[in-house]
Design a protein around this motif. Sequence first.
Motif, PDB file in Angstrom:
ATOM      1  N   GLU A 130       0.820  -1.218   0.000  1.00  0.00           N
ATOM      2  CA  GLU A 130       0.000   0.000   0.000  1.00  0.00           C
ATOM      3  C   GLU A 130       0.855   1.270   0.000  1.00  0.00           C
ATOM      4  O   GLU A 130       2.007   1.233   0.437  1.00  0.00           O
TER       5      GLU A 130
ATOM      6  N   LYS B  22      -2.165   2.702  -3.156  1.00  0.00           N
ATOM      7  CA  LYS B  22      -2.273   2.499  -4.601  1.00  0.00           C
ATOM      8  C   LYS B  22      -1.302   3.402  -5.347  1.00  0.00           C
ATOM      9  O   LYS B  22      -0.656   2.983  -6.316  1.00  0.00           O
TER      10      LYS B  22
ATOM     11  N   THR C 280     -13.352  -1.398   3.294  1.00  0.00           N
ATOM     12  CA  THR C 280     -12.681  -0.118   3.104  1.00  0.00           C
ATOM     13  C   THR C 280     -11.723  -0.218   1.933  1.00  0.00           C
ATOM     14  O   THR C 280     -11.088  -1.263   1.714  1.00  0.00           O
ATOM     15  N   THR C 281     -11.626   0.860   1.183  1.00  0.00           N
ATOM     16  CA  THR C 281     -10.678   0.947   0.075  1.00  0.00           C
ATOM     17  C   THR C 281      -9.723   2.114   0.278  1.00  0.00           C
ATOM     18  O   THR C 281      -8.997   2.482  -0.644  1.00  0.00           O
ATOM     19  N   ASN C 282      -9.743   2.700   1.501  1.00  0.00           N
ATOM     20  CA  ASN C 282      -8.841   3.807   1.788  1.00  0.00           C
ATOM     21  C   ASN C 282      -8.503   3.843   3.268  1.00  0.00           C
ATOM     22  O   ASN C 282      -9.175   3.232   4.092  1.00  0.00           O
TER      23      ASN C 282
ATOM     24  N   GLU D   9      -6.121   6.376  -0.969  1.00  0.00           N
ATOM     25  CA  GLU D   9      -6.643   5.199  -1.663  1.00  0.00           C
ATOM     26  C   GLU D   9      -5.661   4.031  -1.549  1.00  0.00           C
ATOM     27  O   GLU D   9      -4.450   4.175  -1.763  1.00  0.00           O
TER      28      GLU D   9
END
Length: 512
Positions: free
Chosen positions: A299, A301, A350-352, A357
């Motif tokens: 991590e 992105k 969750t994507t963040n 992000e």
Amino acid sequence: MKHTYKISIIMIFLMFFATLGCSDFLEEDLRDKVTIDNFFNSDAEAVLAVNGLYRVIHSLELYRTSNNGLDDMYMFGADLVGANRAENLEVHNYTFNESSTDPYGTWKKLYELARNAALFLENIDGNEKLSLEMRNQAVGEILFFRALAYYHLTNIWGDVPYFRTLPTIVELSSLPRTDKVIIRKDLKKDLEKAIGLLPSSYSGSDLGRVTKWAAATLKTKLHLFDKEWKAARDEAAMIINNSPHRLLDNYADVFDQSDPFNQYNDEHIFVIDYSGSDAVEDELRQNRTDFFNPRLRDEPKDPSQKAALIAALKTNNDNMTGYGKAIPLPEFADRTNWQVGDLRYDASITTNYEGIELNFPYFRKLWNLDQEYSRRANHPDNVVVFRLADVYLMAAEAENELNGPGDAYQYINKVRERAFEPDQPLSGMTQETFREQIRDERKFELSGESHRRMDLIRWGILVETVRNVVHRPFNNPGNNIQAKHVLYPIPAEEILLNPALLEGDPSNNGYR
């Protein structure tokens, strides 16, 4: 801090009983080499024995990890959870076989639980040296754990060797498989007895022990899996109407493990309690949470935001020290595949992180990034086995199968009342459309909680579901899965020790 009564017991006692749970199911009969005549003579000794059963269920091969425990067979290999890289491929890709290591470890631990339960029950049930209150509670707990062992064994392997008293070495070497219908009939009777013996609740250091409601929930599951709709509906309704458990107002609160001093809540019916950082034994520390936690190396992105992510983590005393091996599959992580207004999405996925992000989606409801109390491989987070929302959904399913959706709405809508803002109650459905709805409701309510694969199996749709869901490119279960994969093969090592396991089924569940 946490309730460590389950494992904080005399080590000599543990070393003795560990010999009764050796690595192989077929093992030397030790009853003529160790003496228990001077044990089981007091309430304290009965507690020590039962605490040994709690110790077994804390083990790596059962609930302590998601890599080689029950999650292998229950959570992975369905349509919700995968890994963020090519890991645990036998499970994800349906290439497991008789020689696979992880299922064998689970098999051995479940039979350790069954053997010790048989021995303890023989020495505690009817033992007048114990107080009636202690005897009743101990017998109830033992019956629950024996039923839990065979519940898992019959779910994973189908017909399995079955005993109610501790077998001798000769008996073990020729013990055939027993029809799981016969086994489960006995389990339901045992659980009915346990319900009558166990207390309704505990307090203080006894929090987390098995209650009558835990036994009733396991009994409900057995009825549901066996399509005994009336019994399942009645048992579930009894829990809903009479237990002290309630649905929490906020879905996210059900999974809140941020305060290690206060990790129980009213929705939890049965949990495996881990104590984490001040533990002296591995069984008190779980690394299951690490499978839901991200790896910092993966991590975020946008690599240019790495420093910002690290700074945000440090500010919150968090870190991404996990494995990333239990994350939502792409379709489930896509908000557009959830019903509009479903509050469970933000609580579950969750994507963040702090607006940054992430490269992968994660199960927010099951991660814990805290570095003060919940560090890598040393998490105190409870593993929730049964909770009340599951009971409501079982009641809804059973009532619909029994009589149609009319009286089933009250159960499913209670769960949805918390899930949506504004409320979106169901109505006007046929039995078939309600059946499809309950399948979706269980998917979204219980995601990542090790229910999904068994649900798909009992509904008869595992193979088609796995073939039709989008997996990540390093996994191809849709190309490999076959009808036989609803069961695992009995481990090859056990067949070598006991060829009678192939009697009645030389194909070993279709794997030969």
